[in-house]
Design a protein around this motif. Sequence first.
Motif, PDB file in Angstrom:
ATOM      1  N   TRP A   1      -5.420  -4.056  13.281  1.00  0.00           N
ATOM      2  CA  TRP A   1      -4.778  -3.022  12.454  1.00  0.00           C
ATOM      3  C   TRP A   1      -5.778  -2.434  11.461  1.00  0.00           C
ATOM      4  CZ3 TRP A   1      -4.095  -1.852   7.416  1.00  0.00           C
ATOM      5  CH2 TRP A   1      -3.120  -0.913   7.097  1.00  0.00           C
ATOM      6  N   MET A   2      -6.544  -3.295  10.798  1.00  0.00           N
ATOM      7  CA  MET A   2      -7.522  -2.825   9.806  1.00  0.00           C
ATOM      8  C   MET A   2      -8.593  -1.949  10.454  1.00  0.00           C
ATOM      9  SD  MET A   2      -7.994  -6.304   7.589  1.00  0.00           S
ATOM     10  CE  MET A   2      -6.533  -7.212   7.084  1.00  0.00           C
ATOM     11  N   GLN A   3      -9.003  -2.345  11.642  1.00  0.00           N
ATOM     12  CA  GLN A   3      -9.999  -1.541  12.356  1.00  0.00           C
ATOM     13  C   GLN A   3      -9.440  -0.157  12.670  1.00  0.00           C
ATOM     14  OE1 GLN A   3     -11.225  -3.182  16.137  1.00  0.00           O
ATOM     15  NE2 GLN A   3     -13.162  -2.076  16.120  1.00  0.00           N
ATOM     16  N   ALA A   4      -8.190  -0.114  13.109  1.00  0.00           N
ATOM     17  CA  ALA A   4      -7.559   1.172  13.412  1.00  0.00           C
ATOM     18  C   ALA A   4      -7.333   1.981  12.140  1.00  0.00           C
ATOM     19  CB  ALA A   4      -6.232   0.944  14.133  1.00  0.00           C
ATOM     20  N   ALA A   5      -6.949   1.300  11.058  1.00  0.00           N
ATOM     21  CA  ALA A   5      -6.645   1.982   9.793  1.00  0.00           C
ATOM     22  C   ALA A   5      -7.867   2.661   9.196  1.00  0.00           C
ATOM     23  CB  ALA A   5      -6.062   0.988   8.792  1.00  0.00           C
ATOM     24  N   ALA A   6      -9.050   2.210   9.583  1.00  0.00           N
ATOM     25  CA  ALA A   6     -10.274   2.822   9.058  1.00  0.00           C
ATOM     26  C   ALA A   6     -10.390   4.293   9.434  1.00  0.00           C
ATOM     27  CB  ALA A   6     -11.495   2.053   9.569  1.00  0.00           C
ATOM     28  N   GLU A   7      -9.636   4.715  10.447  1.00  0.00           N
ATOM     29  CA  GLU A   7      -9.655   6.120  10.856  1.00  0.00           C
ATOM     30  C   GLU A   7      -8.930   7.015   9.856  1.00  0.00           C
ATOM     31  OE1 GLU A   7     -11.193   7.417  13.566  1.00  0.00           O
ATOM     32  OE2 GLU A   7     -12.029   5.418  13.918  1.00  0.00           O
ATOM     33  N   TRP A   8      -8.104   6.415   8.988  1.00  0.00           N
ATOM     34  CA  TRP A   8      -7.332   7.193   8.005  1.00  0.00           C
ATOM     35  C   TRP A   8      -7.552   6.604   6.610  1.00  0.00           C
ATOM     36  CZ3 TRP A   8      -5.178   5.594  12.697  1.00  0.00           C
ATOM     37  CH2 TRP A   8      -4.891   6.619  13.604  1.00  0.00           C
ATOM     38  N   PRO A   9      -8.751   6.754   6.060  1.00  0.00           N
ATOM     39  CA  PRO A   9      -9.079   6.099   4.785  1.00  0.00           C
ATOM     40  C   PRO A   9      -8.324   6.642   3.579  1.00  0.00           C
ATOM     41  CG  PRO A   9     -10.832   7.609   5.427  1.00  0.00           C
ATOM     42  CD  PRO A   9      -9.891   7.528   6.592  1.00  0.00           C
ATOM     43  N   GLN A  10      -7.673   7.795   3.710  1.00  0.00           N
ATOM     44  CA  GLN A  10      -6.937   8.373   2.585  1.00  0.00           C
ATOM     45  C   GLN A  10      -5.423   8.223   2.726  1.00  0.00           C
ATOM     46  OE1 GLN A  10      -8.500   9.674  -0.127  1.00  0.00           O
ATOM     47  NE2 GLN A  10     -10.414   9.070   0.815  1.00  0.00           N
ATOM     48  N   SER A  11      -4.952   7.750   3.868  1.00  0.00           N
ATOM     49  CA  SER A  11      -3.509   7.680   4.104  1.00  0.00           C
ATOM     50  C   SER A  11      -2.853   6.574   3.280  1.00  0.00           C
ATOM     51  CB  SER A  11      -3.219   7.420   5.586  1.00  0.00           C
ATOM     52  OG  SER A  11      -3.564   8.530   6.370  1.00  0.00           O
ATOM     53  N   LEU A  12      -1.640   6.860   2.826  1.00  0.00           N
ATOM     54  CA  LEU A  12      -0.848   5.820   2.186  1.00  0.00           C
ATOM     55  C   LEU A  12      -0.380   4.826   3.242  1.00  0.00           C
ATOM     56  CD1 LEU A  12       1.348   7.889  -0.297  1.00  0.00           C
ATOM     57  CD2 LEU A  12      -0.750   6.640  -0.769  1.00  0.00           C
ATOM     58  N   ILE A  13      -0.083   3.608   2.801  1.00  0.00           N
ATOM     59  CA  ILE A  13       0.376   2.560   3.708  1.00  0.00           C
ATOM     60  C   ILE A  13       1.809   2.212   3.346  1.00  0.00           C
ATOM     61  CG2 ILE A  13      -0.013   0.215   4.543  1.00  0.00           C
ATOM     62  CD1 ILE A  13      -2.942   1.285   2.890  1.00  0.00           C
ATOM     63  N   GLY A  14       2.721   2.488   4.272  1.00  0.00           N
ATOM     64  CA  GLY A  14       4.119   2.150   4.035  1.00  0.00           C
ATOM     65  C   GLY A  14       4.335   0.660   4.265  1.00  0.00           C
ATOM     66  N   VAL A  15       4.800  -0.041   3.238  1.00  0.00           N
ATOM     67  CA  VAL A  15       5.002  -1.491   3.326  1.00  0.00           C
ATOM     68  C   VAL A  15       6.491  -1.794   3.181  1.00  0.00           C
ATOM     69  CG1 VAL A  15       4.493  -3.741   2.296  1.00  0.00           C
ATOM     70  CG2 VAL A  15       2.704  -1.990   2.421  1.00  0.00           C
ATOM     71  N   GLN A  16       7.062  -2.346   4.237  1.00  0.00           N
ATOM     72  CA  GLN A  16       8.473  -2.733   4.240  1.00  0.00           C
ATOM     73  C   GLN A  16       8.555  -4.248   4.113  1.00  0.00           C
ATOM     74  OE1 GLN A  16      10.504  -2.159   7.963  1.00  0.00           O
ATOM     75  NE2 GLN A  16      12.499  -1.896   6.985  1.00  0.00           N
ATOM     76  N   VAL A  17       9.432  -4.717   3.243  1.00  0.00           N
ATOM     77  CA  VAL A  17       9.560  -6.159   3.005  1.00  0.00           C
ATOM     78  C   VAL A  17      11.006  -6.579   3.237  1.00  0.00           C
ATOM     79  CG1 VAL A  17       9.222  -8.049   1.376  1.00  0.00           C
ATOM     80  CG2 VAL A  17       7.719  -6.047   1.280  1.00  0.00           C
ATOM     81  N   ALA A  18      11.201  -7.507   4.171  1.00  0.00           N
ATOM     82  CA  ALA A  18      12.515  -8.108   4.391  1.00  0.00           C
ATOM     83  C   ALA A  18      12.496  -9.475   3.712  1.00  0.00           C
ATOM     84  CB  ALA A  18      12.786  -8.255   5.885  1.00  0.00           C
ATOM     85  N   THR A  19      13.398  -9.694   2.767  1.00  0.00           N
ATOM     86  CA  THR A  19      13.339 -10.936   2.007  1.00  0.00           C
ATOM     87  C   THR A  19      14.704 -11.342   1.468  1.00  0.00           C
ATOM     88  OG1 THR A  19      12.239 -12.048   0.151  1.00  0.00           O
ATOM     89  CG2 THR A  19      12.806  -9.727  -0.156  1.00  0.00           C
ATOM     90  N   ASP A  20      14.883 -12.650   1.288  1.00  0.00           N
ATOM     91  CA  ASP A  20      16.065 -13.154   0.593  1.00  0.00           C
ATOM     92  C   ASP A  20      15.665 -13.739  -0.763  1.00  0.00           C
ATOM     93  OD1 ASP A  20      14.715 -15.424   1.363  1.00  0.00           O
ATOM     94  OD2 ASP A  20      16.453 -16.450   2.221  1.00  0.00           O
ATOM     95  N   ASP A  21      14.426 -13.476  -1.164  1.00  0.00           N
ATOM     96  CA  ASP A  21      13.909 -13.943  -2.447  1.00  0.00           C
ATOM     97  C   ASP A  21      14.404 -12.987  -3.540  1.00  0.00           C
ATOM     98  OD1 ASP A  21      12.183 -14.200  -4.762  1.00  0.00           O
ATOM     99  OD2 ASP A  21      10.831 -15.389  -3.509  1.00  0.00           O
ATOM    100  N   VAL A  22      15.260 -13.495  -4.408  1.00  0.00           N
ATOM    101  CA  VAL A  22      15.881 -12.649  -5.427  1.00  0.00           C
ATOM    102  C   VAL A  22      14.843 -12.050  -6.367  1.00  0.00           C
ATOM    103  CG1 VAL A  22      17.498 -12.609  -7.366  1.00  0.00           C
ATOM    104  CG2 VAL A  22      18.045 -13.931  -5.314  1.00  0.00           C
ATOM    105  N   ARG A  23      13.875 -12.846  -6.776  1.00  0.00           N
ATOM    106  CA  ARG A  23      12.857 -12.329  -7.699  1.00  0.00           C
ATOM    107  C   ARG A  23      12.021 -11.240  -7.031  1.00  0.00           C
ATOM    108  NH1 ARG A  23       9.980 -12.191 -12.030  1.00  0.00           N
ATOM    109  NH2 ARG A  23       7.711 -12.378 -12.041  1.00  0.00           N
ATOM    110  N   LEU A  24      11.631 -11.470  -5.792  1.00  0.00           N
ATOM    111  CA  LEU A  24      10.840 -10.470  -5.076  1.00  0.00           C
ATOM    112  C   LEU A  24      11.647  -9.185  -4.895  1.00  0.00           C
ATOM    113  CD1 LEU A  24       8.376  -9.506  -3.551  1.00  0.00           C
ATOM    114  CD2 LEU A  24       9.176 -10.767  -1.537  1.00  0.00           C
ATOM    115  N   SER A  25      12.918  -9.325  -4.557  1.00  0.00           N
ATOM    116  CA  SER A  25      13.768  -8.138  -4.406  1.00  0.00           C
ATOM    117  C   SER A  25      13.834  -7.347  -5.706  1.00  0.00           C
ATOM    118  CB  SER A  25      15.180  -8.549  -3.972  1.00  0.00           C
ATOM    119  OG  SER A  25      15.158  -9.148  -2.695  1.00  0.00           O
ATOM    120  N   GLY A  26      13.912  -8.068  -6.826  1.00  0.00           N
ATOM    121  CA  GLY A  26      13.957  -7.401  -8.122  1.00  0.00           C
ATOM    122  C   GLY A  26      12.663  -6.676  -8.451  1.00  0.00           C
ATOM    123  N   LEU A  27      11.543  -7.272  -8.075  1.00  0.00           N
ATOM    124  CA  LEU A  27      10.249  -6.625  -8.310  1.00  0.00           C
ATOM    125  C   LEU A  27      10.081  -5.382  -7.437  1.00  0.00           C
ATOM    126  CD1 LEU A  27       7.922  -9.783  -8.437  1.00  0.00           C
ATOM    127  CD2 LEU A  27       8.523  -8.305 -10.365  1.00  0.00           C
TER     128      LEU A  27
END
Length: 210
Positions: free
Chosen positions: A99-125
């Motif tokens: 993934w990192m090797q492929a991502a080097a082709e788009w050095p300015q692109s934002l990275i969408g990060v999706q998090v699935a969690t049941d951690d209440v503190r993490l969800s709050g953050l």
Amino acid sequence: MEPDKPRRRSQPAAWQRGGRVSDVETVLGYMARATTQYPASQVSLGWLLANARRVQFVARHGADEVLGMTFGIHRRIEIPMVPWMGYVRGVPVPDPLIWMQAAAEWPQSLIGVQVATDDVRLSGLLAPLLTTGAQASGEAAVRSRIRTLREEVDRALDLYNAIRHIMEEEPQRAAELEAFLHMAEHDMKDLGRQLQALKAQLDGQEGGPA
């Protein structure tokens, strides 16, 4: 107007907001401490921490998203999950190094990060940082138009400078070229107004200066 003034290279809007970046780093650090048993997650989070200004937490990945990652972080071990998955233009990439090797082709692109969690503190953050897929798609479209306008401004500026140079080298053609000079100047002003309007729109969507 200063036609020959050096141009500044643009950066993603998220890079400009120090406060937001600090919040992103806090969340990524928490995620890293919660995923010590998953090497792929650890490697990916280390990379994201080094590129925190490009991270955009999303509720879901947008259809036109270029780079993305999904993390599964659950305290209850009976919940089935995939700890980490990367995406490049919507295509799953299960190996973070690939993934990192492929991502080097788009050095300015934002990275969408999706998090699935049941951690209440993490969800709050995460909650105040989340962007919906529709919002991410809309912001991506605005950024794309801004990039296009900047390229058009550059071309208009190049034309303006070229005409000025010819007029200086061949003063006998000044009258002939004056109209073209005004056209190039008008184009730059018009494109500049469009650019400022789009940047203001992006500020409104993201809550910070573009």
